[in-house]
Design a protein around this motif. Sequence first.
Motif, mmCIF file in Angstrom:
data_model
loop_
_atom_site.group_PDB
_atom_site.id
_atom_site.type_symbol
_atom_site.label_atom_id
_atom_site.label_comp_id
_atom_site.label_asym_id
_atom_site.label_seq_id
_atom_site.Cartn_x
_atom_site.Cartn_y
_atom_site.Cartn_z
ATOM 1 N N TRP A 50 0.834 -1.201 0.000
ATOM 2 C CA TRP A 50 0.000 0.000 0.000
ATOM 3 C C TRP A 50 0.870 1.254 0.000
ATOM 4 N N ALA A 51 1.899 1.245 0.847
ATOM 5 C CA ALA A 51 2.805 2.396 0.912
ATOM 6 C C ALA A 51 3.495 2.610 -0.427
ATOM 7 N N ALA A 52 3.903 1.501 -1.077
ATOM 8 C CA ALA A 52 4.619 1.591 -2.352
ATOM 9 C C ALA A 52 3.732 2.161 -3.448
ATOM 10 N N ILE A 53 2.481 1.701 -3.538
ATOM 11 C CA ILE A 53 1.622 2.174 -4.623
ATOM 12 C C ILE A 53 1.131 3.601 -4.365
ATOM 13 N N CYS A 54 0.966 3.983 -3.085
ATOM 14 C CA CYS A 54 0.611 5.375 -2.784
ATOM 15 C C CYS A 54 1.772 6.305 -3.151
ATOM 16 N N LEU A 55 2.989 5.851 -2.873
ATOM 17 C CA LEU A 55 4.164 6.628 -3.261
ATOM 18 C C LEU A 55 4.249 6.729 -4.779
ATOM 19 N N ALA A 56 3.969 5.614 -5.464
ATOM 20 C CA ALA A 56 3.994 5.624 -6.935
ATOM 21 C C ALA A 56 2.968 6.614 -7.486
#
Length: 254
Positions: free
Chosen positions: A17-23
């Motif tokens: 979740w953190a990775a895709i929000c950052l993306a």
Amino acid sequence: MYFLDILHTFNLSTFQWAAICLAAFILGASKSGIKGIGIIIILVLAFVFGEKASTGILLPMLVVADILAVVYYNRHARWHYIFKLLPWMVIGVLVGVWIGNDISELLFKRIMAVIIVLSVGIMFYNENKKSTNVPKSKLFSGTMGFLAGFATMIGNLAGPIANIYFLAVRFPKNEFIGTVAWLFFIVNVFKLPFHIFIWKTVNVETLVLNSVLIPSVVIGFFVGVSIVKLISNVNYRRFILIVTAIGGLIMLFR
């Protein structure tokens, strides 16, 4: 409750979740005019959702980010160059739809990885060459348009290819951003029906996920607008390119 149930079907960890929000945040920033970071988004989503599925998850967010860029930079667009590239990009998209629909997930991943690695090579070349002279013939514009259209359909990866073409016309920064914003907004909207009805990579479930991620896109865009004039650190851009190249190679061989 139905909304949350759909989100749970993706089985995403906190880290994912953190990775895709950052993306999504980086996507917004890249559409504000910060170049050299766009491929990172594609890699992150491909690793989380799979290569082909990720193209459909990314596309609606691209359209939203394109709308923001079009509204903000609209007055700077140069329509002559948009009309020059657009027909060739449409042909490239259609070829990409046909090829991408009939190949295996593994081959799709390999094609996407090769495009990423080649795109990074192109970006490295552009970073280091001293001359900005690029051929301006119809053959050159047609070839670049077709390749950009094919790459954007296969993996939303047209940015580096389109950048080569726009080097030839030596736009000021705002005209570059405004012209590219309109070009990709039109092409990305054109791609949507193929993702919905043929590839079936855009559906109710992916749109629910998009609705959660789009606020990060919007925030990223306005943060990017505020700092776009400050982004000129060559070492930072090269670091991004190196990380992206490594990611593309991992995707190619994993």
